[in-house]
Every structure is written in C-alpha cells, then in structure tokens.
Design a protein around this motif. Sequence first.
Motif, PDB file in Angstrom:
ATOM      1  N   TRP A 109      71.799 -71.190  39.707  1.00 53.92           N
ATOM      2  CA  TRP A 109      72.968 -71.893  40.220  1.00 53.92           C
ATOM      3  C   TRP A 109      73.566 -71.074  41.348  1.00 53.92           C
ATOM      4  CZ3 TRP A 109      72.560 -69.116  35.869  1.00 53.92           C
ATOM      5  CH2 TRP A 109      73.585 -68.225  35.501  1.00 53.92           C
ATOM      6  N   TYR A 127      68.807 -81.980  48.189  1.00 56.45           N
ATOM      7  CA  TYR A 127      69.181 -82.322  46.824  1.00 56.45           C
ATOM      8  C   TYR A 127      68.565 -83.661  46.408  1.00 56.45           C
ATOM      9  CZ  TYR A 127      72.763 -78.784  47.822  1.00 56.45           C
ATOM     10  OH  TYR A 127      73.427 -77.633  48.189  1.00 56.45           O
ATOM     11  N   ASP A 178      63.631 -76.920  46.136  1.00 58.52           N
ATOM     12  CA  ASP A 178      64.586 -77.724  46.898  1.00 58.52           C
ATOM     13  C   ASP A 178      64.815 -77.177  48.301  1.00 58.52           C
ATOM     14  OD1 ASP A 178      65.168 -79.521  44.753  1.00 58.52           O
ATOM     15  OD2 ASP A 178      66.401 -77.957  43.843  1.00 58.52           O
ATOM     16  N   TYR A 223      75.592 -76.107  43.297  1.00 61.44           N
ATOM     17  CA  TYR A 223      74.168 -76.436  43.210  1.00 61.44           C
ATOM     18  C   TYR A 223      73.570 -75.752  41.994  1.00 61.44           C
ATOM     19  CZ  TYR A 223      69.170 -75.843  43.908  1.00 61.44           C
ATOM     20  OH  TYR A 223      67.817 -75.804  43.708  1.00 61.44           O
ATOM     21  N   TYR A 237      68.489 -76.942  52.194  1.00 60.78           N
ATOM     22  CA  TYR A 237      68.626 -77.533  50.865  1.00 60.78           C
ATOM     23  C   TYR A 237      68.489 -79.043  50.937  1.00 60.78           C
ATOM     24  CZ  TYR A 237      70.041 -73.151  48.755  1.00 60.78           C
ATOM     25  OH  TYR A 237      70.039 -71.866  48.281  1.00 60.78           O
ATOM     26  N   ASN A 289      66.843 -80.548  40.129  1.00 59.75           N
ATOM     27  CA  ASN A 289      68.188 -80.083  40.466  1.00 59.75           C
ATOM     28  C   ASN A 289      69.231 -81.022  39.866  1.00 59.75           C
ATOM     29  OD1 ASN A 289      68.814 -82.250  42.338  1.00 59.75           O
ATOM     30  ND2 ASN A 289      67.558 -81.205  43.869  1.00 59.75           N
ATOM     31  N   SER A 341      69.742 -75.843  39.293  1.00 60.60           N
ATOM     32  CA  SER A 341      68.405 -76.410  39.117  1.00 60.60           C
ATOM     33  C   SER A 341      67.606 -75.583  38.122  1.00 60.60           C
ATOM     34  CB  SER A 341      67.659 -76.451  40.460  1.00 60.60           C
ATOM     35  OG  SER A 341      67.579 -75.146  41.013  1.00 60.60           O
TER      36      SER A 341
END
Length: 387
Positions: A333, A166, A79, A268, A164, A292, A270
């Motif tokens: 995370w 997402y 990501d 966040y 980042y 994610n 993933s």
Amino acid sequence: MSDPLSAWHAACERLKALGKQLTEAPFAVDPVGQLEGFEHLADQLTLWLAWETLHADATRPFFHRHNDLVSQWGGPNNDNTYRHARIDPDRRYRIVGRMHSCEEFLLAIRAGFMHRPVWGTVAQLTATDHGINEGDDFELLLGGDSEGAVELPDSAVMVSIREYYYDWRPLEPATFTIECLDPEPPAALTAAAFETRLAESLTEIEESMSYWNDYLATNRARRTDNSFADRTVDVGKGLAAARYEFCFWDLAADEALVIECEQPDARYWSAHLYTMHNFEPVDPYGHISSRNQRQVEVSADGRVRFVLSSTDPGVRNWLDIAGRRIGLCTLRWFWPHSESRPEPLTTVVGVNEVRSLLPADTATFTPAQRQSETNARQAHLRWRFRS
C-alpha cells in the motif's frame, strides 16, 4: 588503448561463469527452476547491457523501459510501467509528457538500483503533488535554480518514473520525453569507454542475479510459510510512500491459501504474486497474478479476502499461482493516510473447502466471467506495453 575484442571476450567469459553458477545452489536446482533462471539471465542481459552500455551518457538521456511483459527485475508492480534515464546532478533537464489514461506517476531521483552497493531514493514527487491528472499534458524541470525545479543532490545518477494504471483499460498509456538542457557536442566512443561500460554491464548482471536470489531466500528464512507472521520488510532507502507485507506460500496442487484483511488505509493498495529465485511476477498476461483496490470485491463486512491457488475457486478475488508449489505474495500500500497497518490472516484449506472460509453472500464467479476478466486485462496490457 583498450582492445574491444578482448573486452568482449572477457564479458562472454563472465557470462559463462554466471551460467555455471545458475545450475548450483543457492540458485534453483530443479530443471524447471534452472530453465527459468536462464530465461531470467537473458532478461538481465538485455536490461543491464542497455542501461550501462547504451544509456551511459547523461548529456543525451532517453528513457529506458524496465519491467514490461518481457524484461523484469526486482519484484515489479503489475500496475506500473517503469522508466529510467541517466542524469548528471551538475546539469539541468526537462521532462515533457502526456498522461493519456495514466492516473498517477511517481518520479524518483535515485542514487542507483537496489541491487547495487550504492542505491536509494534521494528525492521524489507525484503527479498528484503537481495537480497533474489523467489526460493532462505536463512539463517538469530537474536541476538548476528555476522556480519549481526538482533539486538534484550530488548522489543522483538517474531519474525513475513509475506510471500507475488502476483500471486496466485498453487505452493509450502515458508518454514521457527527457531533454538535457546543458548538452555537449557528441563525443566519439573510445575503446576504453566501451570496455568500462561493458564491464559495468556484467557487474550489474552478476549483482542482480545474486542479490534477488539472496533477498528472497533471506526473507523466507525469517518467516513462517503461508503466514504474514514476521511483518518486517526493510525499505529504508526506498520510496517514502511505500509499505509492504510478505507471505511465502507453500501449497500442494489441491490446496488454497485464503488471505483475509482489512482494506489498507491508503490511496493505493494491491496484492501480487512472485516467483522464487528471480523475483519476477507470476506471468501477468497468462495468469491473474495481481489485484489492486479497483480489481477486488470487498465483502459486506468491509474486509478483503484473496484466494491463492492453481485451480480457480469460482470467486472474484482469485490469484492464480500457476501451478507453483512455492512463491511470494506481497501486500503493498502506497501513500498511506495513517500509520495503521493491515493485519492479514491466513488459512490453508483444500480448494473445494474455500467457500467455508468466505462470507455466505460471496458471489460465484463463473468461468465465462473469468474469461471475460482475463480478456480485458490482456487487452489493457497490450496497449500499456505497445511499441
């Protein structure tokens, strides 16, 4: 005066010796693994020759992009886009950019890369910290005593940025520029400086190849395959925001690993798949090897279930191990809201038995839906890593 030809020959001899090492344990000894090892060596050659030889002047910094779809290092996050620039703690710098479709970035001042004898994050900030949002223009100052400037400790040698993404959308990615505010007149390159930079490039390559191979072997040896049982992942000098869990899979061609856990209590999170020996992502362009929090289906009970296998089980949260018997799955995370940790549960079953471990209301994900998902992810990656 140093002889640049002799320096070049010395570097080539070191590469030859490293190539010989790649054909022997503890590196991969199977033909496919060795071929991947040499491809990874080519990756490291491009990365560290550029960083140590061509990005060595902190008075004329430019961002060097790591971990794109071509060159990869150190278990990158699919990501993220990663950028690094050389800095000098006695100088001041200005970073100017535009977020475009980027939703967050994490800027870290570092003492070196993780595979080096000296490394660590010594300062960090995020776009959110500064009220910078998608689409915004921004300016950041590093060093000096201007109000709001990021302090540069004496150990600082580089500034690193992780962008980042997402929602993987086919939109313009972020742009970043860096300027040294205390420049010097360009100095002519000397043979001695070239020899030093070239030698350091080879040292970086050698250390990177050995470090990550050992890192994966050591972490696997202290764990049970197909389990998150030993959950200690040491990131003591890494990012304060980061949390990780490791699970090494060992699956036959007709087997699947089902991972079930609560949603991490974080901004966040993933899951990602990586290759052994090289710590590269399982090809994120050709395979769905990461998801994610916006790319998963959460079950009605609020829990998340991933399925790792080579054969598509027909459910949304599939992670494609691409025919690899062994590899690493990480759950990560960042920016946790609490100190609670997820407790992933794992079960190995036949691919045709996957549905017996999933809630009855788990929707079927059709081949047409999977192709559409793959096409959308690839479109985003083409944009994110565009020239």
